[in-house]
Design a protein around this motif. Structure first.
Motif, PDB file in Angstrom:
ATOM      1  N   ILE A  51      -9.116  -6.153  -9.503  1.00  0.00           N
ATOM      2  CA  ILE A  51      -8.391  -6.085  -8.172  1.00  0.00           C
ATOM      3  C   ILE A  51      -7.300  -5.259  -8.306  1.00  0.00           C
ATOM      4  N   ASP A  52      -7.280  -4.194  -7.084  1.00  0.00           N
ATOM      5  CA  ASP A  52      -6.318  -3.224  -7.239  1.00  0.00           C
ATOM      6  C   ASP A  52      -5.434  -3.542  -6.127  1.00  0.00           C
ATOM      7  N   ALA A  53      -4.266  -3.741  -6.130  1.00  0.00           N
ATOM      8  CA  ALA A  53      -2.994  -3.575  -5.167  1.00  0.00           C
ATOM      9  C   ALA A  53      -2.320  -2.441  -5.079  1.00  0.00           C
ATOM     10  N   GLN A  54      -1.990  -2.093  -4.076  1.00  0.00           N
ATOM     11  CA  GLN A  54      -1.593  -0.460  -3.637  1.00  0.00           C
ATOM     12  C   GLN A  54      -0.448  -0.761  -2.690  1.00  0.00           C
ATOM     13  N   ALA A  55       0.609   0.188  -3.018  1.00  0.00           N
ATOM     14  CA  ALA A  55       1.652   0.306  -1.994  1.00  0.00           C
ATOM     15  C   ALA A  55       1.612   1.831  -1.577  1.00  0.00           C
ATOM     16  N   TRP A  56       1.696   2.196  -0.090  1.00  0.00           N
ATOM     17  CA  TRP A  56       1.857   3.495  -0.075  1.00  0.00           C
ATOM     18  C   TRP A  56       3.045   3.814   0.945  1.00  0.00           C
ATOM     19  N   TRP A  57       3.547   4.927   0.856  1.00  0.00           N
ATOM     20  CA  TRP A  57       4.625   5.291   1.785  1.00  0.00           C
ATOM     21  C   TRP A  57       4.432   6.758   2.233  1.00  0.00           C
ATOM     22  N   MET A  58       3.691   6.781   3.466  1.00  0.00           N
ATOM     23  CA  MET A  58       3.003   8.039   3.805  1.00  0.00           C
ATOM     24  C   MET A  58       3.162   7.989   5.206  1.00  0.00           C
ATOM     25  N   PRO A  59       3.269   9.312   6.085  1.00  0.00           N
ATOM     26  CA  PRO A  59       3.516   9.104   7.281  1.00  0.00           C
ATOM     27  C   PRO A  59       2.424   9.332   8.302  1.00  0.00           C
ATOM     28  N   ASP A  60       2.444   8.531   9.481  1.00  0.00           N
ATOM     29  CA  ASP A  60       1.464   8.649  10.374  1.00  0.00           C
ATOM     30  C   ASP A  60       1.195   9.980  10.719  1.00  0.00           C
ATOM     31  N   SER A  61       0.119  10.494  11.483  1.00  0.00           N
ATOM     32  CA  SER A  61      -0.147  11.817  11.883  1.00  0.00           C
ATOM     33  C   SER A  61       0.894  12.354  12.861  1.00  0.00           C
ATOM     34  N   ASP A  62       1.659  11.356  13.705  1.00  0.00           N
ATOM     35  CA  ASP A  62       2.573  11.886  14.382  1.00  0.00           C
ATOM     36  C   ASP A  62       4.245  11.792  13.730  1.00  0.00           C
ATOM     37  N   GLN A  63       4.346  11.569  12.621  1.00  0.00           N
ATOM     38  CA  GLN A  63       5.483  11.468  11.740  1.00  0.00           C
ATOM     39  C   GLN A  63       5.680  12.684  10.792  1.00  0.00           C
ATOM     40  N   ALA A  64       6.842  13.120  10.763  1.00  0.00           N
ATOM     41  CA  ALA A  64       7.051  14.190  10.075  1.00  0.00           C
ATOM     42  C   ALA A  64       6.618  14.114   8.417  1.00  0.00           C
ATOM     43  N   ASP A  65       6.091  14.923   7.912  1.00  0.00           N
ATOM     44  CA  ASP A  65       5.543  14.856   6.564  1.00  0.00           C
ATOM     45  C   ASP A  65       6.354  15.883   5.555  1.00  0.00           C
ATOM     46  N   ASN A  66       7.053  14.931   4.812  1.00  0.00           N
ATOM     47  CA  ASN A  66       8.288  15.765   3.950  1.00  0.00           C
ATOM     48  C   ASN A  66       8.528  15.118   2.741  1.00  0.00           C
ATOM     49  N   SER A  67       9.289  15.481   1.868  1.00  0.00           N
ATOM     50  CA  SER A  67       9.824  14.649   0.707  1.00  0.00           C
ATOM     51  C   SER A  67      10.428  13.425   0.941  1.00  0.00           C
TER      52      SER A  67
END
Length: 333
Positions: A51-67
């Motif tokens: 079983i693989d549990a994952q956490a993501w911190w990534m912007p939605d398409s309308d949120q700024a994509d930066n560091s």
């Protein structure tokens, strides 16, 4: 009112039927772990599933994509004896941690034994840059882990604790928690909660709070975002025809931000270039809790993976926290 999922390659949502949660243990059978990566070739005394549990911190398409808004993923997977019976010796579990496009410095993973009246951290294994896989390293000279990654990197940890550490027999819960401090003082965590039938001679007291398989992402301010499989146990034997597990896409009633999106798919590969979404069953507003019928006759025989992802948008920090659970199942028609 419950939404209906449009059929996608023979898969459809079935409403109005919620199977009861089973409190029994799965039927044990020795063998390799279902869905395990090649690195874990262990033959176990009982049936296990990776079983693989994952956490993501990534912007939605309308949120700024930066560091600041994109810290990639952290995976924490393990071959677990979900609802199997363990009656002697140690509970030993190999845990794989993957950092994917994650700028953090991974710290440690803890194993927690949760019973009806206690919650105890029984072991910590630190993520070290130079440690040998399948060990349980201690901290670095700073008192923390020091595992950093460019691109995609993995480490394997081995946890092993005597079942006498549970203060009760019966259905008990094991929790793995992984901690990754991120730039700017934030933190990402991944969590995997599952149950096992412990027979250690202690008094019987079954755990009853959320007794099902759960993968949770956690991020500073957003807190928990959870994807779970409510049908238990995971099938040890191959499934055929229509398989109807109950899945859940939700958040925690503890101040966590609400779920804002759900993604459910069979056999996606987000590490591929370009990424492969698999057979998408749902990619819209929060799915909630309901059975989903999988027509396994549209799938090849063999092992497949059910990917459940719940996203919780954080407009204050300008990105989105997601919790993911990936469950293997075997098809034989």
């Amino acid at each position: 009112m419950r939404r209906f999922l449009a059929p996608v390659v023979g898969l459809a949502l079935i409403c109005g039927f919620m199977p009861a949660l089973s409190s029994g243990a799965a039927q044990a059978a020795a063998g390799p772990c279902i869905g395990a990566p090649a690195a874990d070739g262990t033959t176990y005394a009982e049936t296990r599933h990776f079983i693989d549990a994952q956490a993501w911190w990534m912007p939605d398409s309308d949120q700024a994509d930066n560091s600041t808004t994109n810290h990639g993923h952290v995976h924490m997977g393990a071959c677990i004896p979900e609802r199997e019976t363990i009656s002697s010796g140690n509970l030993t579990v190999h845990v794989r941690v993957i950092l994917h496009d994650n700028p953090g410095k991974a710290n440690y993973v803890s194993m927690v034994f949760k019973t009806s009246d206690t919650e105890t951290i029984v072991q910590k294994c630190y993520l070290r840059a130079t440690a040998t896989n399948f060990t349980c390293p201690g901290p670095s000279s700073t008192g923390k882990g020091d595992f950093v990654c460019t691109g995609t990197c993995e480490r394997w940890l081995t946890f092993s604790q005597p079942i006498s550490s549970f203060n009760h027999s019966g259905l008990q819960e094991v929790r793995f928690r992984g901690f990754v401090p991120e730039p700017g003082g934030k933190e990402m965590r991944t969590n995997l909660n599952w149950q096992v039938n412990i027979q250690n001679g202690a008094s019987v007291s079954n755990i009853s709070r959320d007794p099902f398989l759960r993968g949770k992402g956690w991020y500073t301010h957003t807190l928990y975002c959870e994807a779970s499989l409510r049908t238990v146990p995971i099938p040890d034997s191959p499934v055929s025809g229509i398989w109807t597990p109950v899945v859940d896409s939700t958040t925690r009633p503890d101040g966590s931000l609400p779920a804002t999106h759900s993604f459910i798919s069979i056999d996606p590969d987000f590490h591929a270039v370009p990424s492969e979404p698999g057979t998408v069953l749902w990619n819209a507003e929060p799915f909630g809790s309901a059975p989903i019928a999988i027509d396994t006759r549209t799938l090849t025989n063999g092992v497949h993976k059910l990917h459940l992802r719940t996203s919780c948008r954080d407009d204050t920090l300008g990105s989105t926290n997601s919790g993911v659970t990936v469950i293997p199942f075997t098809v034989a028609n």
